[in-house]
Design an enzyme around this catalytic site. Structure first.
Site, PDB file in Angstrom:
ATOM      1  N   GLU A  12       7.853  -3.672   2.541  1.00 30.73           N
ATOM      2  CA  GLU A  12       8.270  -4.697   1.858  1.00 30.73           C
ATOM      3  C   GLU A  12       6.702  -5.342   1.209  1.00 30.73           C
ATOM      4  O   GLU A  12       6.249  -6.414   1.458  1.00 30.73           O
ATOM      5  CB  GLU A  12       8.605  -5.997   2.849  1.00 30.73           C
ATOM      6  CG  GLU A  12       9.980  -5.583   3.221  1.00 30.73           C
ATOM      7  CD  GLU A  12      11.096  -5.269   2.275  1.00 30.73           C
ATOM      8  OE1 GLU A  12      10.920  -5.878   1.095  1.00 30.73           O
ATOM      9  OE2 GLU A  12      11.936  -4.250   2.335  1.00 30.73           O
ATOM     10  N   VAL A  17       7.732  -1.732  -6.666  1.00 30.63           N
ATOM     11  CA  VAL A  17       7.467  -2.421  -7.969  1.00 30.63           C
ATOM     12  C   VAL A  17       5.963  -1.572  -8.641  1.00 30.63           C
ATOM     13  O   VAL A  17       6.000  -1.590  -9.863  1.00 30.63           O
ATOM     14  CB  VAL A  17       7.321  -3.737  -7.701  1.00 30.63           C
ATOM     15  CG1 VAL A  17       6.118  -4.009  -6.985  1.00 30.63           C
ATOM     16  CG2 VAL A  17       7.301  -4.581  -9.396  1.00 30.63           C
ATOM     17  N   LYS A  37      12.839   9.741  -4.166  1.00 30.16           N
ATOM     18  CA  LYS A  37      12.804   9.077  -3.062  1.00 30.16           C
ATOM     19  C   LYS A  37      13.217   9.839  -2.091  1.00 30.16           C
ATOM     20  O   LYS A  37      14.252  10.195  -1.926  1.00 30.16           O
ATOM     21  CB  LYS A  37      13.753   7.960  -3.449  1.00 30.16           C
ATOM     22  CG  LYS A  37      13.697   7.006  -2.274  1.00 30.16           C
ATOM     23  CD  LYS A  37      12.497   6.060  -1.974  1.00 30.16           C
ATOM     24  CE  LYS A  37      12.667   4.973  -0.965  1.00 30.16           C
ATOM     25  NZ  LYS A  37      11.523   4.138  -0.825  1.00 30.16           N
ATOM     26  N   THR A  41      16.594   3.964   2.882  1.00 26.14           N
ATOM     27  CA  THR A  41      17.206   3.444   4.061  1.00 26.14           C
ATOM     28  C   THR A  41      17.454   1.989   3.368  1.00 26.14           C
ATOM     29  O   THR A  41      17.104   1.375   2.825  1.00 26.14           O
ATOM     30  CB  THR A  41      16.143   3.520   5.209  1.00 26.14           C
ATOM     31  OG1 THR A  41      15.016   2.651   5.143  1.00 26.14           O
ATOM     32  CG2 THR A  41      15.582   4.609   5.561  1.00 26.14           C
ATOM     33  N   GLY A 170       0.170  -4.835  -3.997  1.00 21.80           N
ATOM     34  CA  GLY A 170       1.573  -4.876  -4.404  1.00 21.80           C
ATOM     35  C   GLY A 170       2.263  -6.041  -4.737  1.00 21.80           C
ATOM     36  O   GLY A 170       3.172  -6.140  -5.562  1.00 21.80           O
ATOM     37  N   SER A 171       1.503  -7.236  -4.377  1.00 20.27           N
ATOM     38  CA  SER A 171       2.179  -8.526  -4.798  1.00 20.27           C
ATOM     39  C   SER A 171       0.929  -9.583  -4.560  1.00 20.27           C
ATOM     40  O   SER A 171       0.767  -9.971  -3.617  1.00 20.27           O
ATOM     41  CB  SER A 171       3.256  -9.090  -3.873  1.00 20.27           C
ATOM     42  OG  SER A 171       3.888 -10.157  -4.090  1.00 20.27           O
TER      43      SER A 171
END
Length: 234
Positions: A12, A17, A37, A41, A170-171
């Site tokens: 997460e 993205v 991929k 999961t 990533g964020s």
């Protein structure tokens, strides 16, 4: 670089993205792209997985899943609990090799962190990357604790003889705290690899057209973007 493995310092943190942004930049340069991929999961049989999300955001990419497990667990654990077969590193390498024969770029997105177990023998995404002789892009979160996790990940790659071209955040938060701001400069020094981009938080909430238009501004030229670390985060 026909195959690029996208891993991370945990779950997460924006691997999907980031994979979509890399794909979008490559497509904008006229390159054909496939997204693999190995183990999906936490997604039901009829739900869209990570590869489908990359295609939604990035555009015309070929997608392939090797296995899908319903529970949001490590692939080995999820496979064991579901009674389904595990994914082996050689299967990942074979699938990526076939895709690479027909595409300019193959992106292999892992599950969780680099050393999450894929099978009962303890195989990991790193083992697949080694079979492919592929570089591993590391996706990290920006905040407190990321220096340790990013450095452990890059050291694990080095110990296995794997190349890491760099790290992508990533964020990136709209209102970064002090730790995040400091980590922009500290991540490359600690992890020993360059910072190659930063995606804004909620980037996946953009419409596909807006996402594709903005993606080059999030990634460095090494990833087909125009992002400049010297000008970030200003």
């Amino acid at each position: 670089m026909s195959v690029l493995v996208v891993s991370g310092t945990g779950t997460e943190i924006g691997k999907t993205v980031t994979t979509a942004a890399v794909a979008a930049c490559a497509l904008a340069r006229g390159r054909s792209v496939a997204v693999l991929k190995p183990a999906q999961t936490g997604v039901g049989a009829e739900e869209a997985g990570d590869a489908a999300e990359v295609a939604r955001l990035a555009g015309e990419v070929t997608t392939l899943e090797l296995a899908r497990y319903p529970e949001p667990l490590a692939p080995d654990t999820a496979a064991r609990r579901s009674g389904l077969p595990t994914v082996r590193p050689y299967e990942v390498a074979e699938a990526a090799g076939k895709l690479a024969a027909e595409h300019d770029l193959v992106l292999v997105e892992g599950a969780g962190g680099l050393l999450v177990r894929f099978d009962e023998e303890g195989s990991t995404l790193a083992d697949a990357a080694r079979l492919l002789a592929a570089p591993v892009l590391v996706v990290a979160h920006p905040g407190l604790g990321t220096l340790n996790m990013a450095t452990l990940t890059t050291e694990a790659l080095t110990a296995r003889g794997l190349d890491c071209p760099g790290i992508v955040i990533g964020s990136w938060p709209a209102e970064p705290d002090l730790a995040s701001l400091c980590n922009v400069g500290d991540l490359p020094a600690s992890a020993g690899v360059p910072l190659l981009g930063a995606l804004p938080e909620r980037a996946a909430a953009l419409g596909p057209a807006a996402f594709r238009a903005a993606a080059p501004g999030w990634l460095a030229p090494e990833l087909d973007g125009v992002w400049n670390p010297a000008a970030f985060p200003a």
